[in-house]
Motif scaffolding. Structure first.
Motif, short mmCIF file in Angstrom:
data_model
loop_
_atom_site.label_atom_id
_atom_site.label_comp_id
_atom_site.label_asym_id
_atom_site.label_seq_id
_atom_site.Cartn_x
_atom_site.Cartn_y
_atom_site.Cartn_z
N LEU A 118 0.82 -1.21 0.00
CA LEU A 118 0.00 0.00 0.00
C LEU A 118 0.85 1.26 0.00
N GLN A 119 2.14 1.14 0.34
CA GLN A 119 3.03 2.29 0.19
C GLN A 119 3.43 2.48 -1.27
N GLU A 120 3.46 1.35 -2.01
CA GLU A 120 3.83 1.42 -3.43
C GLU A 120 2.65 1.87 -4.28
N GLU A 121 1.44 1.45 -3.90
CA GLU A 121 0.23 1.82 -4.63
C GLU A 121 -0.77 2.46 -3.68
N GLU A 172 -8.68 -8.81 -5.11
CA GLU A 172 -8.24 -9.70 -6.19
C GLU A 172 -6.74 -9.57 -6.44
N GLN A 173 -6.22 -8.33 -6.33
CA GLN A 173 -4.77 -8.14 -6.49
C GLN A 173 -4.00 -8.84 -5.39
N VAL A 174 -4.51 -8.73 -4.15
CA VAL A 174 -3.84 -9.37 -3.01
C VAL A 174 -3.80 -10.88 -3.21
N ILE A 175 -4.91 -11.44 -3.69
CA ILE A 175 -4.96 -12.89 -3.95
C ILE A 175 -3.96 -13.25 -5.05
N GLY A 176 -3.83 -12.37 -6.04
CA GLY A 176 -2.97 -12.66 -7.17
C GLY A 176 -1.49 -12.69 -6.84
N PHE A 177 -1.07 -12.06 -5.72
CA PHE A 177 0.35 -12.08 -5.36
C PHE A 177 0.82 -13.51 -5.10
N GLU A 178 0.02 -14.28 -4.36
CA GLU A 178 0.32 -15.69 -4.11
C GLU A 178 -1.01 -16.44 -4.12
N VAL A 202 -4.26 -17.06 0.80
CA VAL A 202 -5.50 -16.28 0.80
C VAL A 202 -6.06 -16.16 2.22
N ILE A 203 -6.02 -17.27 2.98
CA ILE A 203 -6.54 -17.27 4.36
C ILE A 203 -5.72 -16.31 5.23
N TRP A 231 -11.91 -2.73 -2.21
CA TRP A 231 -10.68 -1.94 -2.28
C TRP A 231 -10.08 -1.79 -0.89
N ILE A 232 -8.76 -1.81 -0.81
CA ILE A 232 -8.05 -1.63 0.46
C ILE A 232 -7.19 -0.38 0.32
N GLU A 233 -7.33 0.56 1.28
CA GLU A 233 -6.53 1.78 1.27
C GLU A 233 -5.90 2.00 2.64
#
Length: 249
Positions: free
Chosen positions: A190-193, A199-205, A211-212, A239-241
């Protein structure tokens, strides 16, 4: 110079939980689930670092603690038929109280067993030895022994040997995730974006365990007011901010 770390071994997961409760003088009816979950997982991680296999019942209780922790973080409580809020810790407390009761009984029985074993059995030793000798006639048993019976015994022994040699084994895979680690990971992202979608968070791994851990981490960050969430586009997406003034620990 080397040093050795020795961990106390517990008879089961409830034994370990009771140790934490008594050590920290916690109220068993009002368990701080976040602290006791962290202590429990830390103990399991230290066992794994020492190459000690963690029993399945410990892993089951660890999963139960994380489930209770997640329920307590969710904003909507579970209600019973009468509309009263159900404490997610209720079943765990009941099991702990039952285990504590049985443990106290087992300790009493163990002391009685030790006391009984320290006493010498009364009896006529000579008479007992004579009785055993009369009941065991080796020559009579060998008279009925033939090659067929020997082969049958050999066949049973070989089958047992094959079973033991090919007996299935299980291997526990340790995933490299922790709640604190995933919290730092999300805050760093969140510092980078400016904001991230779930969905993005899930896509990292993209695996179930990751996911859990990420979902639980988001719930904790939300409770600690490090982040805010808003409804996103798509099914089960949001969305997460990061809130201003909150930095990575």
């Amino acid at each position: 110079m080397s040093f050795e770390i020795k961990l106390p071994l517990f008879e089961g997961p409830f034994d370990l939980l009771l140790f934490f409760i008594e050590r920290d003088e916690l109220d068993i009816y009002d368990i701080p689930i976040a602290k006791i979950t962290d202590d429990f997982l830390d103990y399991l991680h230290r066992l794994e670092e020492m190459n000690i296999e963690v029993a399945s019942e410990f892993i089951l209780v660890a999963a139960t603690l994380m489930k209770i922790k997640a329920k307590m973080l969710l904003p909507r409580p579970t209600l019973d038929e009468e509309g009263n809020e159900i404490d997610p810790r209720e079943e765990l407390v009941r099991h702990l109280l039952e285990y504590k009761k049985y443990k106290s009984v087992l300790q009493e029985l163990s002391s009685l067993e030790e006391e009984r074993l320290s006493k010498e059995k009364r009896g006529n030793i000579a008479k007992e030895i004579r009785s055993l000798a009369e009941g065991t006639n080796v020559e009579a048993e060998l008279q009925d022994l033939d090659l067929y019976k020997i082969l049958k015994v050999y066949e049973k022994v070989m089958k047992r040997f094959e079973y033991e040699k090919n007996k299935p084994t299980h291997q526990i895979v340790q995933y490299p995730y922790t709640i604190s680690g995933q919290k730092k990971f999300i805050l760093t992202k969140l510092q980078e974006e400016k904001r991230l979608s779930f969905e993005q968070v899930i896509g990292f791994e993209a695996n179930k365990i990751a996911v859990i851990f990420n979902f639980l981490s988001i719930l904790e960050l939300l409770q600690l007011k490090y982040i805010t969430i808003s409804v996103g586009i798509g099914f089960n997406n949001f969305w997460i901010e990061r809130l201003e003034g909150k930095l990575v620990e």
